[in-house]
Motif scaffolding. Structure first.
Motif, PDB file in Angstrom:
ATOM      1  N   LYS A 136       0.548  -0.925   0.015  1.00  0.00           N
ATOM      2  CA  LYS A 136       0.063  -0.237  -0.193  1.00  0.00           C
ATOM      3  C   LYS A 136       0.915   1.384   0.183  1.00  0.00           C
ATOM      4  CE  LYS A 136      -3.372   2.862   0.951  1.00  0.00           C
ATOM      5  NZ  LYS A 136      -4.706   3.012   0.276  1.00  0.00           N
ATOM      6  N   ILE A 137       0.308   2.136  -1.003  1.00  0.00           N
ATOM      7  CA  ILE A 137       1.223   3.440  -0.704  1.00  0.00           C
ATOM      8  C   ILE A 137       0.671   4.020  -0.194  1.00  0.00           C
ATOM      9  CG2 ILE A 137       1.949   5.200  -1.954  1.00  0.00           C
ATOM     10  CD1 ILE A 137       3.192   2.707  -2.894  1.00  0.00           C
ATOM     11  N   THR A 138       0.831   5.053   1.102  1.00  0.00           N
ATOM     12  CA  THR A 138       0.451   5.408   1.923  1.00  0.00           C
ATOM     13  C   THR A 138      -0.974   6.532   1.708  1.00  0.00           C
ATOM     14  OG1 THR A 138       2.034   4.225   3.743  1.00  0.00           O
ATOM     15  CG2 THR A 138       0.072   6.379   4.255  1.00  0.00           C
ATOM     16  N   ASP A 139      -0.206   7.240   1.047  1.00  0.00           N
ATOM     17  CA  ASP A 139      -0.691   8.252   0.615  1.00  0.00           C
ATOM     18  C   ASP A 139      -1.872   8.128  -0.963  1.00  0.00           C
ATOM     19  OD1 ASP A 139       0.698   8.271  -1.650  1.00  0.00           O
ATOM     20  OD2 ASP A 139       1.367  10.386  -1.231  1.00  0.00           O
ATOM     21  N   GLY A 140      -2.119   6.560  -1.517  1.00  0.00           N
ATOM     22  CA  GLY A 140      -3.150   6.350  -1.764  1.00  0.00           C
ATOM     23  C   GLY A 140      -2.475   6.776  -4.015  1.00  0.00           C
ATOM     24  N   ALA A 141      -0.951   7.109  -3.664  1.00  0.00           N
ATOM     25  CA  ALA A 141      -0.842   7.717  -5.155  1.00  0.00           C
ATOM     26  C   ALA A 141      -0.719   6.245  -6.092  1.00  0.00           C
ATOM     27  CB  ALA A 141       0.166   7.706  -4.835  1.00  0.00           C
ATOM     28  N   THR A 142      -0.597   6.225  -7.524  1.00  0.00           N
ATOM     29  CA  THR A 142      -0.517   4.990  -8.416  1.00  0.00           C
ATOM     30  C   THR A 142       0.861   5.184  -8.420  1.00  0.00           C
ATOM     31  OG1 THR A 142      -2.708   5.184  -8.813  1.00  0.00           O
ATOM     32  CG2 THR A 142      -1.441   4.116  -9.928  1.00  0.00           C
ATOM     33  N   ARG A 143       1.991   5.374  -8.818  1.00  0.00           N
ATOM     34  CA  ARG A 143       2.886   5.089  -8.831  1.00  0.00           C
ATOM     35  C   ARG A 143       4.027   5.099  -8.591  1.00  0.00           C
ATOM     36  NH1 ARG A 143       4.516  12.339  -9.272  1.00  0.00           N
ATOM     37  NH2 ARG A 143       5.594  12.660  -7.086  1.00  0.00           N
ATOM     38  N   GLY A 144       4.257   4.428  -7.983  1.00  0.00           N
ATOM     39  CA  GLY A 144       5.538   3.286  -7.101  1.00  0.00           C
ATOM     40  C   GLY A 144       5.207   2.313  -6.260  1.00  0.00           C
ATOM     41  N   LYS A 145       3.416   2.093  -6.816  1.00  0.00           N
ATOM     42  CA  LYS A 145       3.592   0.247  -6.166  1.00  0.00           C
ATOM     43  C   LYS A 145       3.701  -0.474  -6.498  1.00  0.00           C
ATOM     44  CE  LYS A 145      -1.578   0.151  -8.067  1.00  0.00           C
ATOM     45  NZ  LYS A 145      -2.813   0.041  -7.946  1.00  0.00           N
ATOM     46  N   MET A 146       3.565  -0.470  -8.066  1.00  0.00           N
ATOM     47  CA  MET A 146       4.887  -1.795  -8.738  1.00  0.00           C
ATOM     48  C   MET A 146       5.800  -1.484  -8.440  1.00  0.00           C
ATOM     49  SD  MET A 146       2.588  -3.334  -9.427  1.00  0.00           S
ATOM     50  CE  MET A 146       0.268  -3.553 -10.920  1.00  0.00           C
ATOM     51  N   ALA A 147       6.199  -0.596  -8.279  1.00  0.00           N
ATOM     52  CA  ALA A 147       7.933  -0.685  -8.005  1.00  0.00           C
ATOM     53  C   ALA A 147       8.606  -1.516  -6.700  1.00  0.00           C
ATOM     54  CB  ALA A 147       8.769   0.517  -8.104  1.00  0.00           C
ATOM     55  N   LEU A 148       7.744  -0.770  -6.004  1.00  0.00           N
ATOM     56  CA  LEU A 148       7.561  -1.546  -4.565  1.00  0.00           C
ATOM     57  C   LEU A 148       7.096  -2.810  -4.868  1.00  0.00           C
ATOM     58  CD1 LEU A 148       7.859  -1.110  -1.687  1.00  0.00           C
ATOM     59  CD2 LEU A 148       5.517  -0.249  -1.042  1.00  0.00           C
ATOM     60  N   PHE A 149       6.072  -2.945  -5.004  1.00  0.00           N
ATOM     61  CA  PHE A 149       5.991  -4.559  -5.432  1.00  0.00           C
ATOM     62  C   PHE A 149       7.222  -5.238  -5.701  1.00  0.00           C
ATOM     63  CE2 PHE A 149       3.885  -8.569  -7.118  1.00  0.00           C
ATOM     64  CZ  PHE A 149       3.144  -9.232  -6.150  1.00  0.00           C
ATOM     65  N   ALA A 150       8.281  -4.927  -6.661  1.00  0.00           N
ATOM     66  CA  ALA A 150       9.022  -5.603  -7.500  1.00  0.00           C
ATOM     67  C   ALA A 150      10.131  -6.003  -6.398  1.00  0.00           C
ATOM     68  CB  ALA A 150       9.058  -4.785  -8.905  1.00  0.00           C
ATOM     69  N   THR A 151       9.750  -4.862  -5.953  1.00  0.00           N
ATOM     70  CA  THR A 151      11.360  -4.318  -4.774  1.00  0.00           C
ATOM     71  C   THR A 151      10.867  -5.706  -3.674  1.00  0.00           C
ATOM     72  OG1 THR A 151      11.691  -2.771  -5.477  1.00  0.00           O
ATOM     73  CG2 THR A 151      12.689  -2.969  -3.205  1.00  0.00           C
ATOM     74  N   VAL A 152       9.861  -5.615  -3.163  1.00  0.00           N
ATOM     75  CA  VAL A 152       9.555  -7.164  -2.282  1.00  0.00           C
ATOM     76  C   VAL A 152       9.207  -8.177  -3.073  1.00  0.00           C
ATOM     77  CG1 VAL A 152       7.628  -7.858  -1.021  1.00  0.00           C
ATOM     78  CG2 VAL A 152       8.080  -5.969  -1.271  1.00  0.00           C
ATOM     79  N   LEU A 153       9.665  -9.053  -3.961  1.00  0.00           N
ATOM     80  CA  LEU A 153       9.627  -9.650  -4.901  1.00  0.00           C
ATOM     81  C   LEU A 153      11.189  -9.926  -4.875  1.00  0.00           C
ATOM     82  CD1 LEU A 153       7.657 -10.314  -8.029  1.00  0.00           C
ATOM     83  CD2 LEU A 153       7.273 -10.900  -5.430  1.00  0.00           C
ATOM     84  N   GLY A 154      11.933  -9.284  -4.706  1.00  0.00           N
ATOM     85  CA  GLY A 154      12.959  -9.080  -5.583  1.00  0.00           C
ATOM     86  C   GLY A 154      13.861  -9.471  -4.033  1.00  0.00           C
ATOM     87  N   ARG A 155      13.066  -8.883  -2.720  1.00  0.00           N
ATOM     88  CA  ARG A 155      13.471  -9.066  -1.248  1.00  0.00           C
ATOM     89  C   ARG A 155      13.594 -10.729  -0.796  1.00  0.00           C
ATOM     90  NH1 ARG A 155      14.604 -10.087   3.373  1.00  0.00           N
ATOM     91  NH2 ARG A 155      15.158  -8.606   4.920  1.00  0.00           N
ATOM     92  N   LEU A 156      12.607 -11.156  -0.815  1.00  0.00           N
ATOM     93  CA  LEU A 156      11.801 -12.291  -0.703  1.00  0.00           C
ATOM     94  C   LEU A 156      12.431 -14.127  -1.561  1.00  0.00           C
ATOM     95  CD1 LEU A 156       7.811 -11.850  -0.976  1.00  0.00           C
ATOM     96  CD2 LEU A 156       9.484 -12.247   1.098  1.00  0.00           C
TER      97      LEU A 156
END
Length: 336
Positions: A280-300
């Motif tokens: 979840k992007i805290t302020d509700g922004a659409t931009r950035g959420k997929m980059a964050l999701f992809a970064t989590v995949l790498g972290r896992l």
């Protein structure tokens, strides 16, 4: 592992960079859980209460499948029932054909009239007469509820919280989160159907149990299996061709499935490891959420570092000037 007694971990950070300088930033929350309910990782507050919005569509589609209304439908229709589509011509054609199959007019859809999201399709729609309900990004889900409502013997009023089609998927969600989902805070979604709020941890747990087929009966297990296969086989139906959802499913060779929601939400399913990922992007922004999701995949460890960075760039639109020259980027910072 983060526990409930621990203070919230530092939030994830997404930056918009122009000329190498951070121009603006968003804070994000990301939570990973397994099918036993364990909270494995958390960046930000895992207790954040929010609306997953359209990320819950794979759960809502259980009413369609378990009612028997999906018998005779192919996996593309199941994907469309989970979709937040862009009203690309192939998606609109499927919705129109589904309505004909149901013998229902377009006006039977509760979702309001809308325009397609892509510029060329929008222009074509305006020339052809303007907004239509079939163009609404939730029209596939609404076709699914129309079909389920008929199967439950109450073809009208599927938007009511007490309708059997609504009660049925809430029963399934209760099974997945381990408590009564009807007690969750409730609002109304943009398409006119009930919207539920839950914590990031509950969302990740529900996704993990869904991914692992960790449910109480074989009928539900078979229904989830069908829906997961549909998400894997038809990621373009969920949003659009070449969109981030399709790119992530392709990059992970179908090992990671996902569904976007409004206001910066993404829910991920990792069947082979029984994991659920809520972003979840805290302020509700659409931009950035997929980059964050992809970064989590790498972290896992679901993607190697070089492919993670490549994917994180590919799923976020670059910053462009008025001549369509790239002048900046949206990037998620590495996760601790």
């Amino acid at each position: 592992m983060t526990s409930f007694s621990s203070p919230p971990a530092p939030s994830a950070r997404i930056e918009l960079r122009r000329g190498g300088v951070t121009e603006s930033a968003h804070q994000g929350t990301a939570v990973v859980a397994d099918a036993t309910g364990r909270l494995l990782h958390a960046w930000g507050d895992p207790g954040l209460l929010t609306f997953p919005r359209s990320s819950l569509k794979p759960f809502q589609a259980l009413s369609l499948v378990e009612s028997g209304a999906a018998d005779g439908l192919d996996s593309a229709h199941l994907a469309l029932a989970c979709a937040s589509h862009r009203a690309e011509p192939f998606q609109v054609a499927m919705v129109e054909a589904w309505l004909r199959r149901l013998g229902r007019p377009e006006s039977a859809l509760v979702c309001g009239p809308a325009f397609p999201m892509d510029e060329g399709d929008l222009v074509d729609a305006a020339r052809a007469g303007g907004k239509r309900r079939v163009f609404h990004n939730c029209s596939g889900k609404h076709c699914g509820f129309l079909a389920a409502a008929a199967a439950f013997g109450q073809p009208g009023g599927y938007e009511r919280p007490d309708h059997p089609a609504q009660r049925h998927w809430l029963d399934a969600l209760s099974d997945l989160i381990g408590r009564d989902a009807t007690a969750l805070p409730r609002g109304t979604d943009g398409c006119g159907l009930p919207a539920l709020a839950m914590t990031m941890t509950d969302a990740a747990r529900a996704a993990a149990r869904y991914a692992a087929l960790a449910v109480s009966d074989t009928r539900r297990e078979a229904a989830i299996r069908r829906l997961l296969a549909a998400l894997r086989e038809h990621p373009a139906h969920l949003s659009g061709r070449g969109r981030p959802t399709e790119r992530i499913v392709a990059a992970t060779e179908g090992r990671v499935l996902l569904k976007e929601g409004a206001e910066g939400f993404v829910l991920g399913f990792v069947p082979e490891r029984g994991l659920g990922i809520a972003v979840k992007i805290t302020d509700g922004a659409t931009r950035g959420k997929m980059a964050l999701f992809a970064t989590v995949l790498g972290r896992l460890g679901l993607l190697p570092a070089d492919r993670t960075a490549e994917l994180a760039r590919a799923v976020e639109a670059p910053v462009l000037d008025s001549n369509n020259h790239v002048v900046g980027e949206v990037a998620a910072l590495p996760l601790a």
